[in-house]
Design an enzyme around this catalytic site. Structure first.
Site, PDB file in Angstrom:
ATOM      1  N   PRO A 159      62.867  31.102  31.381  1.00 21.18           N
ATOM      2  CA  PRO A 159      62.453  30.344  33.023  1.00 21.18           C
ATOM      3  C   PRO A 159      63.769  28.879  33.584  1.00 21.18           C
ATOM      4  O   PRO A 159      63.949  28.653  34.511  1.00 21.18           O
ATOM      5  CB  PRO A 159      61.229  29.797  32.645  1.00 21.18           C
ATOM      6  CG  PRO A 159      61.041  29.531  31.188  1.00 21.18           C
ATOM      7  CD  PRO A 159      62.215  30.742  30.805  1.00 21.18           C
TER       8      PRO A 159
ATOM      9  N   GLY B 287      69.393  30.315  34.084  1.00 18.04           N
ATOM     10  CA  GLY B 287      69.514  32.324  34.702  1.00 18.04           C
ATOM     11  C   GLY B 287      71.017  32.370  34.845  1.00 18.04           C
ATOM     12  O   GLY B 287      71.587  32.521  33.404  1.00 18.04           O
TER      13      GLY B 287
ATOM     14  N   ARG C  60      64.251  62.349  65.502  1.00 16.72           N
ATOM     15  CA  ARG C  60      63.434  61.546  66.335  1.00 16.72           C
ATOM     16  C   ARG C  60      64.094  61.491  67.991  1.00 16.72           C
ATOM     17  O   ARG C  60      65.308  61.306  68.160  1.00 16.72           O
ATOM     18  CB  ARG C  60      63.794  60.011  66.081  1.00 16.72           C
ATOM     19  CG  ARG C  60      63.749  58.993  67.202  1.00 16.72           C
ATOM     20  CD  ARG C  60      62.049  58.876  67.125  1.00 16.72           C
ATOM     21  NE  ARG C  60      61.647  57.656  67.891  1.00 16.72           N
ATOM     22  CZ  ARG C  60      60.236  57.687  68.678  1.00 16.72           C
ATOM     23  NH1 ARG C  60      59.519  58.477  68.023  1.00 16.72           N
ATOM     24  NH2 ARG C  60      59.916  56.224  68.788  1.00 16.72           N
TER      25      ARG C  60
ATOM     26  N   GLY D 193      60.138  51.189  64.841  1.00 13.65           N
ATOM     27  CA  GLY D 193      59.374  50.302  64.542  1.00 13.65           C
ATOM     28  C   GLY D 193      58.384  51.240  63.391  1.00 13.65           C
ATOM     29  O   GLY D 193      57.782  50.911  62.233  1.00 13.65           O
TER      30      GLY D 193
ATOM     31  N   GLU E  84      71.165  40.653  36.516  1.00 14.72           N
ATOM     32  CA  GLU E  84      72.615  41.309  36.218  1.00 14.72           C
ATOM     33  C   GLU E  84      73.790  40.008  36.862  1.00 14.72           C
ATOM     34  O   GLU E  84      74.981  40.920  36.464  1.00 14.72           O
ATOM     35  CB  GLU E  84      72.811  42.182  35.804  1.00 14.72           C
ATOM     36  CG  GLU E  84      71.380  43.153  34.823  1.00 14.72           C
ATOM     37  CD  GLU E  84      71.659  44.343  34.224  1.00 14.72           C
ATOM     38  OE1 GLU E  84      73.495  44.396  33.899  1.00 14.72           O
ATOM     39  OE2 GLU E  84      70.890  44.606  34.032  1.00 14.72           O
TER      40      GLU E  84
END
Length: 383
Positions: free
Chosen positions: A129, A132, A269, A341, A364
């Site tokens: 905790p 890191g 598109r 969108g 990692e």
């Protein structure tokens, strides 16, 4: 093996991983993501295909392959789902590889066959905790008591922290900040005093389980130690060198998935009476995406080549992980922009690649830690 044979072998593995991902993963990607469901049964199937023990020698029930094949498998799976790619990578390169690299013959025979077939799922615990990147200040402590060690503390952000059957855990057995004051143990699920804690509710990689592992007076026999006392941190740094190749491959897969979806959409598109791919604003984005992916893969393949050859590749793996992970974020971001969108909705694939990609710059070793590793190597004159 000739170059032609190697290329054919790589093509076979690529096709096998791609077919598996299309059949067994793609139909369920959003269902698993929405429910944060870790599909254990899927990993049993991956084990049947040999993908859960890619690097494990055949004598221990694995596929006996190298890092080039491993990169290919991770990439193809991550092109469809980053979550499954992440879990596959963590199982192979962290837990399983730590036992393969540093375990005794007895430990290898006991654990590797079950890990390689996914009868057992593997976890690996270094992060806590409050520690890191600063692993030297870890607070999970193992105190020797006769032939056992009594472990107390917690590990956080652990892939398969709840569902993992076997965990390789690095704990402090010596003084704080002493790089030789940490040791690695293999701990089996069901060991008294070893339990799962909080499961994280994440932005992305939601089908890859991330949990705390908690140890309360957990007694572990000295035979469960990997290597010698005090070697755990050094072992971990070596394992993370290979793990960076895994995250680079994961990043490439996510980037390729976002890129391929973007190319397909840009061709289909239409705006102003023609496909948006014909507009320079879109076509140049696609050119940038393709170039970045190519560069990231070349860096990663180079690191894998050195790893397979047994050569030092600390700098190269850090470069690959740093660059590929940042590329995954950039490419998936551009993918959302190309979709407009629609890219912001869960009906189209790029929003998930976008969410999943960010983990690659954190897990990692953050991008900042990779820069630290690279700069140290460069300043040694190893450029």
């Amino acid at each position: 093996m000739t170059v032609e044979q190697f290329s054919e072998n790589l093509d076979l593995i690529e096709n096998s991983a791609r077919d598996f991902a299309e059949k067994h993963i793609r139909p369920y990607v959003m269902e698993w993501d929405e429910a944060q469901h870790f599909p254990v049964d899927l990993f049993r199937k991956l084990g049947e295909q040999g993908f859960m023990g890619v690097l494990v020698p055949e004598e221990y029930g694995g596929s006996g392959l190298g890092y080039q094949e491993y990169i290919t498998v991770i990439t193809e799976v991550a092109k469809v789902c980053g979550s499954i790619g992440l879990s596959l990578a963590a199982h192979n390169s962290l837990c399983t590889n730590h036992i393969l690299t540093f375990g005794t013959e007895e430990q290898k025979k006991k654990y590797l066959p079950k890990l390689a077939t996914a009868e057992h799922i593997g976890a690996w615990g270094l992060t806590e905790p409050n520690t890191g990147s600063d692993a030297g200040r870890m607070q999970t402590v193992a105190v020797k008591d006769g032939d056992h060690y009594v472990i107390n503390g917690a590990k956080s952000w652990i892939t398969h922290g709840k569902s993992g059957d076997i965990a390789v855990v690095i704990v402090r057995t010596g003084e704080l900040l002493d790089s030789h004051g940490m040791s690695a143990f293999v701990i089996e699920r069901g060991t008294p005093g070893f339990k799962a804690g909080k499961k994280e509710n994440k932005l992305g990689m939601r089908a890859s389980e991330t949990c705390e592992m908690i140890f309360e007076n957990c007694r572990v026999h000295k035979d469960q130690m990997l290597g010698n006392e005090g070697e755990g941190f050094i072992q971990s740094m070596k394992i993370l060198d290979g793990g960076r190749i895994s995250i680079a491959a994961l990043s490439i897969g996510i980037a390729k998935g976002a890129y391929e979806a973007s190319v397909k959409y840009a061709k289909e598109r239409e705006q102003f009476g023609k496909p948006i791919a014909s507009f320079q604003g879109i076509s140049f984005k696609l050119a940038d995406m393709a170039t970045k992916i190519e560069a990231a893969e070349l860096l990663t393949r180079q690191a894998a080549f050195l790893k397979n050859a047994g050569k030092k590749m600390t700098k190269e793996s850090a470069m690959a992980k740093y660059y590929a992970s940042e590329v995954a974020v950039e490419v998936s971001t551009d993918g959302v922009q190309i979709f407009g969108g629609y890219g912001y909705t869960k009906d189209f694939p790029v929003e998930k690649f976008y969410r999943d990609s960010k983990l690659c710059t954190i897990g990692e070793g953050t991008s900042e830690i990779q820069k630290l590793v690279i700069s140290r190597e460069v300043l040694k004159g190893n450029i």
